[in-house]
Design an enzyme around this catalytic site. Structure first.
Site, PDB file in Angstrom:
ATOM      1  N   HIS A  29     -12.459  44.092  16.585  1.00  0.00           N
ATOM      2  CA  HIS A  29     -12.469  45.534  16.752  1.00  0.00           C
ATOM      3  C   HIS A  29     -11.974  45.822  18.169  1.00  0.00           C
ATOM      4  O   HIS A  29     -12.602  45.395  19.148  1.00  0.00           O
ATOM      5  CB  HIS A  29     -13.874  46.093  16.544  1.00  0.00           C
ATOM      6  CG  HIS A  29     -14.379  45.907  15.141  1.00  0.00           C
ATOM      7  ND1 HIS A  29     -15.696  45.670  14.828  1.00  0.00           N
ATOM      8  CD2 HIS A  29     -13.710  45.907  13.955  1.00  0.00           C
ATOM      9  CE1 HIS A  29     -15.831  45.552  13.517  1.00  0.00           C
ATOM     10  NE2 HIS A  29     -14.639  45.683  12.967  1.00  0.00           N
ATOM     11  N   GLU A  32     -14.220  46.791  21.118  1.00  0.00           N
ATOM     12  CA  GLU A  32     -15.329  45.926  21.513  1.00  0.00           C
ATOM     13  C   GLU A  32     -14.776  44.852  22.451  1.00  0.00           C
ATOM     14  O   GLU A  32     -14.178  43.867  22.012  1.00  0.00           O
ATOM     15  CB  GLU A  32     -15.986  45.312  20.271  1.00  0.00           C
ATOM     16  CG  GLU A  32     -16.602  46.376  19.367  1.00  0.00           C
ATOM     17  CD  GLU A  32     -17.118  45.826  18.053  1.00  0.00           C
ATOM     18  OE1 GLU A  32     -17.573  46.651  17.234  1.00  0.00           O
ATOM     19  OE2 GLU A  32     -17.075  44.599  17.837  1.00  0.00           O
ATOM     20  N   HIS A 136     -18.475  40.122  19.012  1.00  0.00           N
ATOM     21  CA  HIS A 136     -18.432  41.568  18.827  1.00  0.00           C
ATOM     22  C   HIS A 136     -19.273  42.270  19.900  1.00  0.00           C
ATOM     23  O   HIS A 136     -19.834  41.623  20.775  1.00  0.00           O
ATOM     24  CB  HIS A 136     -18.959  41.942  17.436  1.00  0.00           C
ATOM     25  CG  HIS A 136     -18.024  41.593  16.324  1.00  0.00           C
ATOM     26  ND1 HIS A 136     -17.221  42.522  15.705  1.00  0.00           N
ATOM     27  CD2 HIS A 136     -17.759  40.411  15.718  1.00  0.00           C
ATOM     28  CE1 HIS A 136     -16.502  41.937  14.758  1.00  0.00           C
ATOM     29  NE2 HIS A 136     -16.808  40.647  14.750  1.00  0.00           N
ATOM     30  N   GLU A 227     -23.089  39.448  18.524  1.00  0.00           N
ATOM     31  CA  GLU A 227     -23.031  40.796  19.083  1.00  0.00           C
ATOM     32  C   GLU A 227     -23.550  40.689  20.515  1.00  0.00           C
ATOM     33  O   GLU A 227     -24.703  40.334  20.738  1.00  0.00           O
ATOM     34  CB  GLU A 227     -23.892  41.755  18.258  1.00  0.00           C
ATOM     35  CG  GLU A 227     -23.461  41.869  16.803  1.00  0.00           C
ATOM     36  CD  GLU A 227     -22.291  42.819  16.609  1.00  0.00           C
ATOM     37  OE1 GLU A 227     -21.882  43.475  17.585  1.00  0.00           O
ATOM     38  OE2 GLU A 227     -21.787  42.910  15.475  1.00  0.00           O
TER      39      GLU A 227
END
EC number: 3.4.17.12
Length: 393
Positions: A29, A32, A136, A227
């Site tokens: 993404h 990110e 991410h 994450e």
């Protein structure tokens, strides 16, 4: 834009027997950005520490490391107004979410495959990756497969587990436990709390067409999702702290590519055999794991006793026992070559890798896996969780 990958290792352009392959992928993404920055720092750390730091030197000697700092360079360049939660640039140039763009093993994902997705799928098909992580932002947690699910994988109980759930939980804890903020589980205020900084992907939220599940099912590669920041696009002055908090985790996670057992499968004349199914009894994959063109296999396993089942078309399964020691060997999985006691030529083995069809393989699978059958206690806890969740709505 082209996707570029740095390969770190001895003779990085050549395949070396017994040397497992590892990869990190970031910036799927485009908005990110922390993972992208971390991987650039990691590249610098690896190349400058080689020959000076014994741990890094041993890691490079024993592992072929692939690093892709950005899978979505167009999205990254499209960000004009950085935001902690969402920015234009999350999707690729064609406005597709790349982490919803892969074939799915649980339901049909009839989206247009994007150039970046196809490039990664081709990359996975040309290398023998064993372990991986994709990086991410937007939360602080190590998430493990499955991201999607059906009843057979435990979806009725708000989770979706692989046959290798013990290994995946260990891998996620390996990363999270060395990150001082991630392991707290509640660092992102107003977000979901994650005990010890770890979650099953499906338990968090179901996701169709994710790269993590695709790696595990069709590429024989164990992958988790990391994450790494509550804010997707943090301010520049925050970046050094992210490297300090993730450096130990990034390195320790790479070392886990040497878990379990590895080896080659040979015929009675000592010729390596490709496309032979090599699985552990009681943890068979829905798309069976096979030897590569060099006859190599890699099975990530925790310490314990296992029965390996080697299957060649037209022959009875060959079983052999392995014991993975508590203390792992120095940057190497247990080595176990397998000599099949078959007479004559094994002409029935195909010459090219017959990959499983990229369809929802789990769709019609009956719910039979012991690994996905929860205890009564877990069932009651789940009911209580649902009850309290609804009472707060």
């Amino acid at each position: 834009r082209n996707l570029w990958v740095l390969v770190v290792g001895r003779s990085p352009k050549e395949h070396r027997i017994g040397i497992p392959e590892f990869k990190y992928v970031a910036n799927m993404h485009g908005d990110e950005t922390v993972g992208r920055e971390l991987l650039l720092h990691l590249i610098d750390h690896l190349v400058t520490s080689d020959g000076k730091d014994p741990e890094i030197t041993n890691l490079i000697n024993s592992t072929r490391i692939h690093i892709m700092p950005s899978m979505n360079p167009d999205g990254f360049e499209a960000v004009r107004k950085p935001d902690c939660y969402y920015s234009v640039g999350r999707e690729n140039y064609n406005q597709y979410d790349l982490n919803r763009n892969f074939p799915d093993a649980f339901e049909y994902n009839n989206v247009s495959r994007q150039p970046e997705t196809l490039a990664v799928m081709k990359w996975l098909n040309t290398e023998t990756f064993v372990l991986s992580a994709n990086l991410h932002g937007g939360a602080l947690v190590a998430s493990y497969p499955f991201d999607n699910g059906v009843q057979a994988t435990g979806a009725l109980y708000s989770r979706s587990l692989t046959p290798d759930d013990d290994v995946f939980q260990y891998l996620a804890h390996t990363y999270a436990s060395r990150n001082p903020n991630m392991k707290k589980g509640d660092e992102c205020k107003s977000k979901v709390n994650f005990p010890n900084g770890v979650t099953n992907g499906y338990s968090w939220y179901p996701l169709q067409g994710g790269m993590q599940d695709y790696n595990y099912i069709w590429a024989q590669c164990f992958e988790i999702t990391l994450e790494l920041s509550c804010c997707k696009y943090p301010r520049e002055e925050k970046l050094p702290s992210f490297w300090n908090n993730n450096k130990a985790s990034l390195i320790e996670y790479m070392k886990q590519v040497h878990l379990g057992v590895k080896g080659q499968v040979f015929d009675q004349n000592g010729n390596p055999l490709s496309n032979v199914i090599v699985e552990v009894q009681d943890r068979k994959h829905i798309c069976p794991y096979r030897t590569n063109k060099y006859g190599e296999y890699y099975l990530l396993l925790l310490p314990g006793s296992y029965i390996i089942n080697v299957t060649v078309p037209g022959h009875e399964p060959y079983l052999t026992k392995v014991i993975i020691p508590e203390k792992s060997q120095n940057f190497s999985a247990l080595k176990k070559d397998i000599l099949l006691p078959f007479r004559g030529q094994l002409d029935s083995i195909p010459s090219s890798n017959p990959s499983c069809p990229m369809i929802p393989l789990y769709r019609n699978l009956p719910s039979h896996s012991a690994a996905t059958k929860p205890s009564l206690f877990l069932f009651l806890v789940t009911l209580l969780h649902i009850f309290f969740k609804q009472s707060k709505m």
